[in-house]
Design a protein around this motif. Sequence first.
Motif, short mmCIF file in Angstrom:
data_model
loop_
_atom_site.label_atom_id
_atom_site.label_comp_id
_atom_site.label_asym_id
_atom_site.label_seq_id
_atom_site.Cartn_x
_atom_site.Cartn_y
_atom_site.Cartn_z
N HIS A 125 29.16 21.81 41.49
CA HIS A 125 28.35 23.03 41.49
C HIS A 125 27.28 22.97 40.41
N ARG A 126 27.66 22.44 39.25
CA ARG A 126 26.73 22.31 38.13
C ARG A 126 25.53 21.44 38.54
N LEU A 129 23.16 23.29 40.92
CA LEU A 129 22.48 24.36 40.19
C LEU A 129 21.35 23.78 39.33
N ASP A 133 17.77 24.95 40.55
CA ASP A 133 17.26 26.02 39.70
C ASP A 133 16.53 25.52 38.46
N LEU A 157 25.45 25.98 45.74
CA LEU A 157 24.52 26.74 44.91
C LEU A 157 24.92 28.21 44.86
N SER A 158 25.30 28.75 46.00
CA SER A 158 25.74 30.14 46.03
C SER A 158 26.97 30.34 45.16
N ARG A 161 25.99 29.96 41.38
CA ARG A 161 25.31 31.15 40.86
C ARG A 161 26.29 32.31 40.67
N ARG A 162 27.17 32.49 41.63
CA ARG A 162 28.17 33.56 41.53
C ARG A 162 29.10 33.30 40.34
N MET A 164 28.46 31.49 37.65
CA MET A 164 27.70 31.67 36.42
C MET A 164 27.57 33.16 36.08
N GLN A 165 27.27 33.97 37.08
CA GLN A 165 27.13 35.41 36.84
C GLN A 165 28.44 36.00 36.34
#
Length: 174
Positions: A125-126, A129, A133, A157-158, A161-162, A164-165
């Motif tokens: 995932h990293r 991203l 991004d 990516l989804s 991002r989720r 990370m948030q």
Amino acid sequence: MPQTVTERRLIAQAAGGDADAFLQLIRPHDRALRALAYRILADRHLMDDALQDAYLAAFRSLPRFRGDSSFRTWIFRIAHNACIDIIRRRRELDEVDEIPGDRFDDLADLRLDLVDALDAIPVTHRAVLLLVDLHGFDYSAAAEILGVPVGTVRSRLSRARRSMQQLLEGGSGS
């Protein structure tokens, strides 16, 4: 991004063994490649090892570079693979359970939070991203670099991002 005449000339010269031409090809991408490798590996020494491996592999492979993708995409894929190889070797050697994060005490708290959050998400995932991004690759180029379908890039990516948030808001990112 289509290859320029200069880039095609440098590729041909480097493929013929011209190290100076190869350095001219790499130079515009070096900083971004270092950022990618550092964010994946979270260690400056491992980053240097990965890029040394990647640049050597690229130089040796350049005669087989067909130009199906841009040179930038091609070199990012090689660098990404070099990082993954280092992670695999470290795991095989059982030196550490996870890749350590190198922290800088003098950086702002937000930057530290971002670094911590990046380190906490899975490397797959990293990587997506960072490619999309941070480095601005579109989904198809990121998919080519990572060797996965475009749909996998979208879903990773989804999730990244989720995660990370959630991590930045203080929750669990998994």
